[in-house]
Design a protein around this motif. Structure first.
Motif, PDB file in Angstrom:
ATOM      1  N   HIS A  93       0.644  -1.217  -0.015  1.00 19.43           N
ATOM      2  CA  HIS A  93       0.022  -0.173  -0.042  1.00 19.43           C
ATOM      3  C   HIS A  93       1.030   1.324  -0.120  1.00 19.43           C
ATOM      4  N   ASP A 151       6.221   0.623   7.054  1.00 21.21           N
ATOM      5  CA  ASP A 151       4.690   0.423   6.805  1.00 21.21           C
ATOM      6  C   ASP A 151       4.145   1.507   5.681  1.00 21.21           C
ATOM      7  N   ASP A 152       4.254   1.327   4.521  1.00 20.06           N
ATOM      8  CA  ASP A 152       4.520   0.009   3.924  1.00 20.06           C
ATOM      9  C   ASP A 152       5.359   0.604   2.996  1.00 20.06           C
ATOM     10  N   GLU A 179      -4.970   1.498   2.769  1.00 15.50           N
ATOM     11  CA  GLU A 179      -5.111   0.274   3.552  1.00 15.50           C
ATOM     12  C   GLU A 179      -5.186   0.591   5.125  1.00 15.50           C
ATOM     13  N   GLU A 180      -4.749   1.847   5.416  1.00 10.16           N
ATOM     14  CA  GLU A 180      -4.514   2.458   6.908  1.00 10.16           C
ATOM     15  C   GLU A 180      -5.996   2.652   7.462  1.00 10.16           C
ATOM     16  N   ASP A 183       3.307  -6.488   3.756  1.00 10.28           N
ATOM     17  CA  ASP A 183       3.118  -5.772   4.571  1.00 10.28           C
ATOM     18  C   ASP A 183       3.408  -5.930   6.071  1.00 10.28           C
TER      19      ASP A 183
HETATM   20 ZN   LIG Z   1       0.648  -1.690   6.327  1.00 11.90          ZN
END
Ligand SMILES: [Zn+2]
Length: 381
Positions: free
Chosen positions: A81, A108-109, A142-143, A169
């Motif tokens: 991501h 991340d990430d 994604e977060e 991830d």
């Molecule tokens: Zn992540």
């Protein structure tokens, strides 16, 4: 399991400098969830410059590079991501010392995305062909409050055509092959408020919210064997001034579980606490900010095979044991739809989701080999 070819190994050994340059460049492009435009644009151009044909940005701000996907329903997705948990629209501070790179979002990430990109560069350089459909995705949202918008879009646009999905991830001591579902809320509590002296005795929103939070923290989470359930109040804000009886307070609350039944239990428990608070004569509104599903019916045999493969590759390159665990990742969406998915790990770092996030420099080339070996396993090389 297919090993990396000699030329792949020599490419990977020669690309370390370029990997770190790309990492620094990407870290310097802010990308909060829902605002990944600039990172997406950069990735799109990066792929195009290397000869990727058919690469595009979709409406969810995913950068998608389909390889050999026309008319196929055996597509394997590889994704990392682009978004970070940090809301900053200014570049996040980046520095390094002998051992670590320090930058929020570096692990991340961003590093995982870079490792996929470096593998794609090798594939393009040698015009490698896969034995199935392959989709490379630098995905959005994604977060946290991104609510997995990016992967949802991919699973919608390629509905019925994805046979497996890998997301990169995590740190490389783990893979995630079980998903954690969650519900996230903003709770807003309002009262009459007033002057702290003149209206003393009026209901104070802070007081009632505090009371509600205490009740949330008195909850007993389900203790079902082999499952884990948690809850958290992550943000609280409100009030007017030190001499005002607070009129309005809001808090963000989530609960998570890798078990559907436990998730439902937490929902009931939350609803009961909301009702009990309302009964005290305050106005309380609950807004659902995000909902991540638990796993649906998935072929466990396929997940086990994918997991074993990932763990074997990770252990081989790190020389360390690798464990399978549960987490909330982009895998939640394919898994909820019955599509096997595993989250791979490719770095060593610490402080993920904090401003002290750091990435161990020596772990990066190791992780790039892990990612490359997994991906190149689907290509003729
Ligand atoms: Zn992540």
């Amino acid at each position: 399991m297919k090993e990396l070819s000699a030329r792949a190994l020599s490419y990977l050994e020669g690309c370390t400098e370029e990997t770190f340059q790309l990492l620094e460049t990407l870290c310097g492009i802010p990308a909060p969830s829902h605002h990944e435009e600039k990172r997406a644009e950069f990735c799109l151009n990066w792929f195009k410059e290397r000869g990727a044909e058919g690469v595009y940005i979709d409406e969810a701000l995913n950068v998608v590079y389909p390889v050999n996907c026309d008319g196929r329903d055996d597509i394997i997705v590889f994704m990392a991501h682009t978004d970070t948990v940090f809301p900053d629209m200014e570049p996040l501070p980046y520095r390094k010392d002998e051992e670590y790179i320090y930058c929020p979002g570096v692990c991340d990430d961003t590093v995982c995305l870079v490792q996929i990109m470096m593998t794609v560069q090798y594939i393009l350089k040698h015009n490698l062909k896969p034995n199935c459909g392959i989709l490379f995705v630098a995905n959005s949202c994604e977060e946290g409050l991104g609510n997995l918008k990016g992967v949802r879009q991919i699973m919608k646009d390629y509905a019925g055509r994805v046979s497996a999905l890998y997301t990169v991830d995590s740190g490389y001591s783990h893979i995630f092959n079980r998903c954690v579902g969650s519900h996230r809320y903003r709770v807003t509590l309002e009262t009459e408020g007033g002057h702290s002296y003149g209206a003393f005795g009026n209901k104070n929103a802070i007081h009632y919210m505090s009371d509600m939070i205490c009740r949330l923290y008195e909850q007993e989470v389900p203790k079902k064997e082999g499952t884990k359930t948690t809850y958290n109040v992550g943000i609280i804000e409100g009030g007017t001034s030190v001499n005002t009886i607070a009129q309005k307070v809001s808090a963000m609350y989530e609960y998570r579980s890798d078990d559907e039944e436990s998730l439902a239990f937490m929902q009931k428990s939350f609803e009961a606490i909301v009702e009990a608070t309302r009964a005290k004569g305050v106005t309380l509104t609950v807004e659902l900010l995000g909902e991540r599903p638990c796993s649906g019916k998935v072929d466990q045999k396929v997940i086990d095979e994918m997991s074993e493969k990932c763990m074997a590759i990770q252990s081989k390159h790190t020389g360390l044991p690798c464990y399978a665990a549960s987490a909330s990742t982009d895998c939640n969406i394919p898994l909820s739809l019955g599509v096997p998915a595993v989250c791979l790990g490719s770095y060593e770092g610490a402080g993920v989701h904090t401003r002290e996030e750091k990435l161990k420099i020596s772990s990066v080339p190791i992780g790039t080999k892990i990612v490359a070996e997994l991906i190149l396993g689907y290509f003729e090389d």
